[in-house]
Design an enzyme around this catalytic site. Structure first.
Site, PDB file in Angstrom:
ATOM      1  N   ASP A  53     -44.169  22.868 -25.943  1.00 46.38           N
ATOM      2  CA  ASP A  53     -44.451  22.214 -27.220  1.00 46.38           C
ATOM      3  C   ASP A  53     -43.422  22.585 -28.280  1.00 46.38           C
ATOM      4  O   ASP A  53     -42.597  23.488 -28.083  1.00 46.38           O
ATOM      5  CB  ASP A  53     -45.873  22.560 -27.692  1.00 46.38           C
ATOM      6  CG  ASP A  53     -46.200  24.044 -27.545  1.00 46.38           C
ATOM      7  OD1 ASP A  53     -45.268  24.862 -27.426  1.00 46.38           O
ATOM      8  OD2 ASP A  53     -47.385  24.379 -27.547  1.00 46.38           O
ATOM      9  N   ASN A  77     -59.235  29.132 -29.256  1.00 41.42           N
ATOM     10  CA  ASN A  77     -60.135  27.983 -29.094  1.00 41.42           C
ATOM     11  C   ASN A  77     -59.990  27.340 -27.708  1.00 41.42           C
ATOM     12  O   ASN A  77     -60.530  26.279 -27.459  1.00 41.42           O
ATOM     13  CB  ASN A  77     -59.885  26.948 -30.200  1.00 41.42           C
ATOM     14  CG  ASN A  77     -58.475  26.375 -30.157  1.00 41.42           C
ATOM     15  OD1 ASN A  77     -57.693  26.671 -29.255  1.00 41.42           O
ATOM     16  ND2 ASN A  77     -58.148  25.545 -31.134  1.00 41.42           N
ATOM     17  N   HIS A 124     -57.155  26.347 -26.347  1.00 43.20           N
ATOM     18  CA  HIS A 124     -56.078  25.366 -26.183  1.00 43.20           C
ATOM     19  C   HIS A 124     -55.018  25.872 -25.204  1.00 43.20           C
ATOM     20  O   HIS A 124     -54.834  27.072 -25.021  1.00 43.20           O
ATOM     21  CB  HIS A 124     -55.486  24.924 -27.526  1.00 43.20           C
ATOM     22  CG  HIS A 124     -54.617  25.917 -28.231  1.00 43.20           C
ATOM     23  ND1 HIS A 124     -54.441  25.911 -29.590  1.00 43.20           N
ATOM     24  CD2 HIS A 124     -53.867  26.956 -27.773  1.00 43.20           C
ATOM     25  CE1 HIS A 124     -53.620  26.877 -29.924  1.00 43.20           C
ATOM     26  NE2 HIS A 124     -53.261  27.527 -28.848  1.00 43.20           N
ATOM     27  N   GLU A 177     -55.505  20.692 -28.297  1.00 53.14           N
ATOM     28  CA  GLU A 177     -56.646  21.261 -28.995  1.00 53.14           C
ATOM     29  C   GLU A 177     -57.962  20.783 -28.350  1.00 53.14           C
ATOM     30  O   GLU A 177     -57.963  19.826 -27.572  1.00 53.14           O
ATOM     31  CB  GLU A 177     -56.606  20.836 -30.468  1.00 53.14           C
ATOM     32  CG  GLU A 177     -55.348  21.295 -31.208  1.00 53.14           C
ATOM     33  CD  GLU A 177     -55.330  22.780 -31.549  1.00 53.14           C
ATOM     34  OE1 GLU A 177     -55.951  23.583 -30.831  1.00 53.14           O
ATOM     35  OE2 GLU A 177     -54.662  23.140 -32.547  1.00 53.14           O
TER      36      GLU A 177
HETATM   37  P1  PGA Z   1     -50.257  33.634 -28.742  1.00 55.79           P
HETATM   38  O1  PGA Z   1     -50.519  32.080 -28.592  1.00 55.79           O
HETATM   39  O2  PGA Z   1     -49.501  34.030 -27.511  1.00 55.79           O
HETATM   40  O3  PGA Z   1     -49.435  33.789 -29.985  1.00 55.79           O
HETATM   41  O4  PGA Z   1     -51.595  34.294 -28.820  1.00 55.79           O
HETATM   42  C1  PGA Z   1     -50.991  31.590 -27.375  1.00 55.79           C
HETATM   43  C2  PGA Z   1     -51.419  30.158 -27.551  1.00 55.79           C
HETATM   44  O5  PGA Z   1     -51.878  29.805 -28.640  1.00 55.79           O
HETATM   45  O6  PGA Z   1     -51.320  29.403 -26.578  1.00 55.79           O
END
Ligand code: PGA
Length: 232
Positions: free
Chosen positions: A62, A128, A130, A135
């Site tokens: 992304d 959450n 994702h 999302e």
């Molecule tokens: P993070 O993000 O490694 O900064 O916890 C992971 C994600 O949101 O997929």
């Protein structure tokens, strides 16, 4: 799904790097890459390892809409800083966050992905549930698309910006179907904040409200975590 639990993050990230190296030794040439705090120690280990990606290609999950590759919080910048400066790939693709037409850019990126099937995909997980920037509520059939970020995701990522107002509101992300096409997926979940989402994945509690639960249907997923089973 196979889960491996670690009592130290150092051991977890040693194992994660070994899995990436092994995947390459077994013939993986197209790597799906992720960003976020979770991946930083893994990339640090890979940078120190005797591994050469110069004949490989990479696709990132992304990118934020509106940030140039030179912006310090863009994922293009992150990848250069944490991995590509030391381990260049033959070609590295990320969605272009500055594309004049983000929908068109999503279609272009998806077409590229379909031409180059991902052998090995790295994944973090959001609080959450994702994956990428898919999302809760995203269709399991989704391909690369434009998303509006949830307030909780912007809040979680605000730590990387001067203030939450600077966190972009949109992003381009591989879809869930795009991610599921990878031959092998390595999911890393570190820290208590990820416990609930991880437990839903392990329960194979298949729901679009928690995108990562789709992984229970994938034939080749490895999960590494520093979370111990409750009560153990
Ligand atoms: P993070 O993000 O490694 O900064 O916890 C992971 C994600 O949101 O997929």
């Amino acid at each position: 799904m196979r889960i491996e639990r670690f009592s130290s993050q150092a051991a977890l990230y040693t194992r994660a790097a070994a899995i990436v190296i092994e995947a390459k030794q077994h013939g993986a040439t197209t790597f799906g890459l992720a960003t976020g705090g979770t991946m930083e120690p893994l990339y640090a280990n890979i940078c120190k390892a005797a591994i050469d990606f110069s004949q490989c290609i990479s696709f990132n999950l992304d990118e934020y809409v509106g940030l140039a590759a030179t912006h310090q919080q863009s994922y293009a910048y992150y990848m250069h800083k944490h991995l590509f400066h030391a381990k260049p790939f033959q070609a590295s693709y990320l969605p272009n966050g500055l594309a004049a037409d983000p929908q068109e850019e999503a279609a272009r990126y998806e077409a590229l992905l379909q031409q180059h099937p991902v052998d090995f995909q790295l994944l973090g997980i959001g609080q959450n549930g994702h994956i990428g920037f898919n999302e809760p509520g995203t269709s399991f059939d989704s391909v690369t698309h434009l998303v509006t970020l949830e307030a909780s995701t912007r809040q979680a990522n605000a730590r990387f910006f001067q203030s939450i107002d600077e966190v972009p509101t949109q992003a381009l992300t591989m879809g869930i179907q795009s991610i599921m096409r990878a031959k092998c997926i390595l999911l890393i979940a570190v820290g208590e904040a990820k416990r609930e989402a991880l437990e839903r994945v392990l329960a194979a509690d298949y729901t679009e409200e928690i995108p990562a639960t789709v992984l229970a249907k994938h034939p080749n997923v490895i999960i590494l975590t520093d979370l111990q089973e409750r009560g153990v």
